[in-house]
Scaffold this motif. Structure first.
Motif, short mmCIF file in Angstrom:
data_model
loop_
_atom_site.label_atom_id
_atom_site.label_comp_id
_atom_site.label_asym_id
_atom_site.label_seq_id
_atom_site.Cartn_x
_atom_site.Cartn_y
_atom_site.Cartn_z
N ALA A 1 37.22 -21.67 68.98
CA ALA A 1 37.87 -21.01 67.99
C ALA A 1 38.05 -19.51 68.18
N HIS A 2 38.85 -18.72 67.49
CA HIS A 2 39.12 -17.46 67.55
C HIS A 2 38.84 -16.73 66.42
N LYS A 3 39.48 -17.18 65.43
CA LYS A 3 39.55 -16.42 64.11
C LYS A 3 39.59 -17.30 62.75
N ASP B 1 39.80 -17.24 58.60
CA ASP B 1 40.60 -16.35 57.33
C ASP B 1 39.77 -16.81 56.02
N GLY B 2 38.71 -17.54 56.17
CA GLY B 2 38.09 -18.06 54.82
C GLY B 2 38.15 -19.39 54.53
N LYS B 3 39.26 -19.96 54.77
CA LYS B 3 39.70 -21.47 54.81
C LYS B 3 39.88 -22.30 56.11
N SER B 4 40.31 -21.64 57.27
CA SER B 4 40.70 -22.36 58.52
C SER B 4 40.43 -21.55 59.90
N TRP B 5 40.30 -22.13 60.87
CA TRP B 5 40.24 -21.65 62.14
C TRP B 5 41.47 -21.63 62.96
N THR B 6 41.62 -20.63 63.80
CA THR B 6 42.74 -20.59 64.69
C THR B 6 42.31 -20.26 65.81
N GLN B 7 43.15 -20.57 67.18
CA GLN B 7 42.49 -20.20 68.51
C GLN B 7 43.37 -18.87 68.74
N GLY B 8 42.86 -18.50 69.75
CA GLY B 8 43.38 -16.92 70.35
C GLY B 8 42.71 -16.40 71.37
N ASN B 9 42.89 -15.14 71.63
CA ASN B 9 42.38 -14.48 72.90
C ASN B 9 40.81 -14.19 72.70
N ASN B 10 40.02 -15.11 72.95
CA ASN B 10 38.64 -15.08 72.83
C ASN B 10 37.81 -14.84 74.07
N TRP B 11 38.44 -14.02 74.96
CA TRP B 11 37.94 -14.04 76.26
C TRP B 11 36.44 -13.27 76.36
N ASN C 1 34.58 -11.52 57.50
CA ASN C 1 35.49 -10.16 57.34
C ASN C 1 34.86 -9.12 58.04
N GLY C 2 34.86 -8.65 59.30
CA GLY C 2 34.20 -7.89 60.38
C GLY C 2 34.77 -6.50 59.68
N PRO C 3 33.80 -5.51 60.10
CA PRO C 3 34.16 -4.08 59.86
C PRO C 3 35.34 -3.52 60.34
N PHE C 4 35.33 -3.95 61.80
CA PHE C 4 36.46 -3.27 62.81
C PHE C 4 37.07 -4.26 63.42
N SER C 5 38.53 -3.78 63.54
CA SER C 5 39.18 -4.61 64.36
C SER C 5 39.41 -6.05 64.01
N TYR C 6 38.90 -6.39 62.98
CA TYR C 6 38.81 -8.21 62.87
C TYR C 6 39.98 -8.65 62.97
N PRO C 7 41.34 -8.01 62.17
CA PRO C 7 42.41 -9.00 62.34
C PRO C 7 43.03 -9.30 63.80
N GLY D 1 39.38 -11.26 65.90
CA GLY D 1 38.68 -12.45 65.74
C GLY D 1 37.24 -12.63 65.67
N CYS D 2 36.55 -13.60 65.89
CA CYS D 2 35.25 -13.74 65.70
C CYS D 2 34.92 -14.50 67.12
N PRO D 3 33.64 -13.85 67.74
CA PRO D 3 33.19 -12.47 67.57
C PRO D 3 33.94 -11.33 67.69
N GLY D 4 35.28 -11.44 68.55
CA GLY D 4 35.57 -10.25 68.97
C GLY D 4 34.89 -9.20 69.68
N VAL D 5 35.04 -7.86 69.00
CA VAL D 5 34.33 -6.70 69.45
C VAL D 5 32.69 -7.19 69.57
#
Length: 726
Positions: free
Chosen positions: A479-481, A483-493, A423-429, A432-436
């Motif tokens: 993977a992108h995000k 939630d404590g249980k599972s990963w999802t894919q997303g914009n991980n450019w 649960n990152g401190p900024f803009s995580y939702p 994602g990870c690593p996101g910013v």
């Protein structure tokens, strides 16, 4: 005041009756410094002896020395630190963990120490210090040479063996340079010959159009929004507006390190300096050199990327260097000396924010802060900052190892993992990870390699994190995000930057596969493509047209000037694609902040003959293939006269240019730089053979021969070497 319980330094001014002064624990640090300055000034004015024992976080001896020098009073070094004679503890004095009295990051301060040593006949100490001056300060190089010659009883220096011309006559280049040893007085130009072309080749014509398009777009922005003072029309009214104002302007450095008119360059610098000065008095402003109360890594980096860009475009600007030094000092004070991690998610100029939810934690975003330490280190050589960068990286490696290979978004300062580490401190939702955090992740493989001569152990936590993300994403797309249980894919450019920096610092098969699966088009072209100039030319033309559209958008704007930083950013020319083909690496791409965490890792860099950053006017360059130990590139000179320019091995002079190959001709170079002369109307293709990470990084690579890289010891794990306790 009680006597300070810490290391002390004693300096004697003059030879008469001493007055002993102490800086104690109470009364406030600034008040103590002012009181000491007053007493020292009184003593100097009266011509008396002044014996000064200062707490090292207080007044610098440099101020005393300058005052004494102005009054013609001789300084003598004496005294104790832990009851050791000064001549035996200069390293303790320079690199004291309590702070600097004489600042090892300053060539000027090292010159003062050298003069102290000369006065006391400590010639070996003086010689070492003078070589340090030459490494740090080009402005003092001539004086250091003179003193070295006096120490050795020499009347003139022996010139370095010249680099002979590859094809034609030698052209001598006089210079004063900063080196670890008595350096070369001259260097010959390598004249590269090729076919004469009355008209520019297609790729070069497209590149010139790209530069012209950027100049037009930025010029239109400045025409509309730059005030006579050099500030933009939106001004800083609180700490939160500053990063919004520069967010669209800071990435212009991607253009300016390669080209750019004096007008655009000066505007880029003046906008930053005005924002910096406006930021000082506002709430949570830069009083003391950094945020007074605290700010997070994401938004601080969106501001500071402009400072770091200015330093790369204007590497010798003393005001910019001092601004970054203050930022680096503040960041350094926020590092927990036991674990190497940060004391808070909100850094400030007093050791880190104490707010609930922030204190006692470090973010995976915080790699970004290494930029400030790095920009200071490449000018000063400050060993504390080098160790701090390496210790932070190793602490995050350990955090990853304790988290099944993945760098956590948040970790406690003591190294323990929180239950919700994801649960990152900024803009995580959204990100994602690593996101910013990817901004800083992308910087650290290069930082680690530059600081250690290419030691891959330094960024193994980033490597294992990428592996985890690919596995969690099914193997082909990371993977992108979580939630404590599972990963999802997303914009991980942003992970593209990370995997490419891992590859071009390791060159191994595993990271090569990551680049092939998820890398940028630039990386695939440079590392695995067939070469040629067709793809670069198409990209140059596309971006040139985009920039012309940007210029028209600004010119046709109605409704008055922007009133907020976000509105200003919307009007700023952005997305500087295409430039990567010019110097061989993708490191920034527009206001989406690829630069925020980026230490530049281009295989080559260009300077004019006199050191102006970028290609000379009328010269185009393109890199068409990059390997670990060589690259292929072309130059074209459309001018009616020959042009000389510097090409350096790496952006910060870290790579040794072993040789240059032009057709069947090969010439050994053996330096981090080479002076090239390009005849009029000539296009030439050549290879540069290089040894990566052979030298320590420095901010002035066109000037200096380079100092050998400083590897870490083999045979021990880095946790032990860097003293990480968890």
């Amino acid at each position: 005041m009680g006597v300070a319980r810490c290391r002390i330094m004693t300096v004697i001014v003059g030879t008469v009756m001493p007055a002993l002064l102490y800086a104690g624990e109470g009364g406030g640090a600034e008040g103590m410094r002012e009181a000491l300055r007053g007493k020292v000034a009184e003593g100097l004015k009266a011509g008396r002896d002044v014996r000064l024992s200062v707490r090292l976080l207080g007044m610098r001896v440099r101020a005393v020395a300058k005052e004494a020098d102005a009054r013609g009073i001789k300084l003598e070094a004496a005294g104790t630190i832990h009851e050791k004679p000064w001549g035996e503890i200069s390293d303790v004095l320079l690199y004291s963990a309590a702070g600097q009295a004489v600042d090892d990051r300053s060539g000027e301060d090292r010159m003062l120490l050298a003069k102290f040593a000369i006065a006391n006949k400590w010639n070996d100490k003086a010689e070492g210090l003078l070589y340090g001056v030459k490494e740090m300060s080009p402005f003092l190089s001539a004086e250091a040479d003179r003193l070295l010659a006096e120490l050795k009883g020499e009347t003139e220096k022996k010139p370095e063996k010249s680099v002979r011309p590859l094809i034609k006559r030698p052209v001598v280049k006089k210079e004063t340079a900063h080196r670890a040893k008595p350096g070369p007085a001259e260097m010959d130009a390598i004249i590269v010959a090729g076919p004469v072309r009355a008209a520019a080749p297609d790729w070069a014509e497209a590149e010139f159009a790209l530069f012209e398009g950027a100049e037009e777009a930025i010029g239109a922005f400045l025409d509309k929004f730059l005030e006579p003072s050099g500030a933009v029309c939106v001004h800083v009214d609180n700490a939160g507006t500053a990063d919004d104002i520069v967010e669209g302007i800071a990435p212009w450095d991607r253009y300016l390190v390669l080209s750019g008119s004096d007008r655009v360059r000066e505007a880029y610098r003046s906008i930053w300096k005005n924002v910096y000065n406006e930021l000082i008095p506002v709430n949570n402003g830069f009083r003391g050199g950094y945020y007074a109360h605290g700010y997070d890594a994401e938004h601080a980096s969106e501001l500071l990327q402009h400072l770091w860009g200015c330093l790369d475009v204007f590497p010798e600007d003393a005001e910019l260097i001092e601004q970054n030094r203050k930022v680096a000092d503040a960041i350094f004070r926020c590092i927990d000396k036991r674990t190497g991690l940060f004391t808070s998610l909100s850094l400030n100029n007093s050791g880190g924010g104490k707010g609930q939810g922030s204190a006692g934690k470090t973010s995976g975003h915080d790699y970004i802060y290494m930029n400030a330490l790095f920009q200071d280190y490449i000018r000063s050589g400050n060993p504390q900052y080098r160790i701090a960068m390496l210790r932070f990286g190793e602490a995050m490696n350990r955090a990853a190892e304790n988290n099944k290979g993945l760098i956590p978004c948040t970790v406690f300062t003591n190294g323990a993992l929180p239950a919700d580490w994801w649960n990152g401190p900024f803009s995580y939702p959204e990100w994602g990870c690593p996101g910013v955090g990817g901004r800083g992740w992308g910087a650290y493989p290069s930082i680690g390699a530059f600081l250690t001569g290419g030691d891959e152990r330094i960024f193994r936590g980033l490597r294992s994190s990428v592996k985890v993300l690919f596995e969690a994403g099914g193997g082909n797309v990371p993977a992108h995000k979580f939630d404590g249980k599972s990963w999802t894919q997303g914009n991980n450019w942003q992970l593209m930057h990370v995997i490419e920096r891992i590859y071009d610092n390791t060159w191994d098969a595993e990271s090569a596969e990551w680049v092939k699966k998820f890398g940028s088009g630039y990386a695939k072209y440079f590392y695995f493509g067939a070469g040629g100039t067709g793809q670069p030319a198409a990209s140059f033309r596309n971006r040139a047209e985009w920039m012309k559209q940007q210029a028209e958008r600004v010119k046709n704007r109605t409704g008055g000037k922007p009133k907020t930083g976000d509105e200003l950013t919307e009007m700023a020319p952005d997305f500087f694609y295409g430039y990567h083909y010019i110097d061989g690496n993708w490191w920034a791409m527009g206001y989406d902040n690829g630069r925020c965490g980026s230490v530049v890792n281009t295989p080559v860099r260009y300077f004019g003959e006199k050191g102006r950053t970028g290609l000379p006017a009328g010269v185009a360059a393109v890199v068409t293939h990059v390997e670990k130990d060589w690259l292929r590139m072309r130059l074209y000179n459309r001018n009616a006269e020959s042009v000389r320019m510097w090409i350096t091995g790496g952006f910060y002079g870290t790579h040794r240019i072993a040789a240059i190959r032009v057709g069947d001709n090969t010439k050994e170079v053996g330096s981090p730089r080479m002076l090239v002369e390009l005849p009029a109307k000539v296009e030439v293709e050549f290879d540069i053979v290089m040894q990566r990470c052979a030298y320590r990084p420095n901010a002035f690579p066109w000037k200096y021969r380079g100092v050998a890289a400083e590897p870490l010891p083999e045979g021990k794990d880095l946790r032990t070497i860097l003293n990480i306790p968890f």
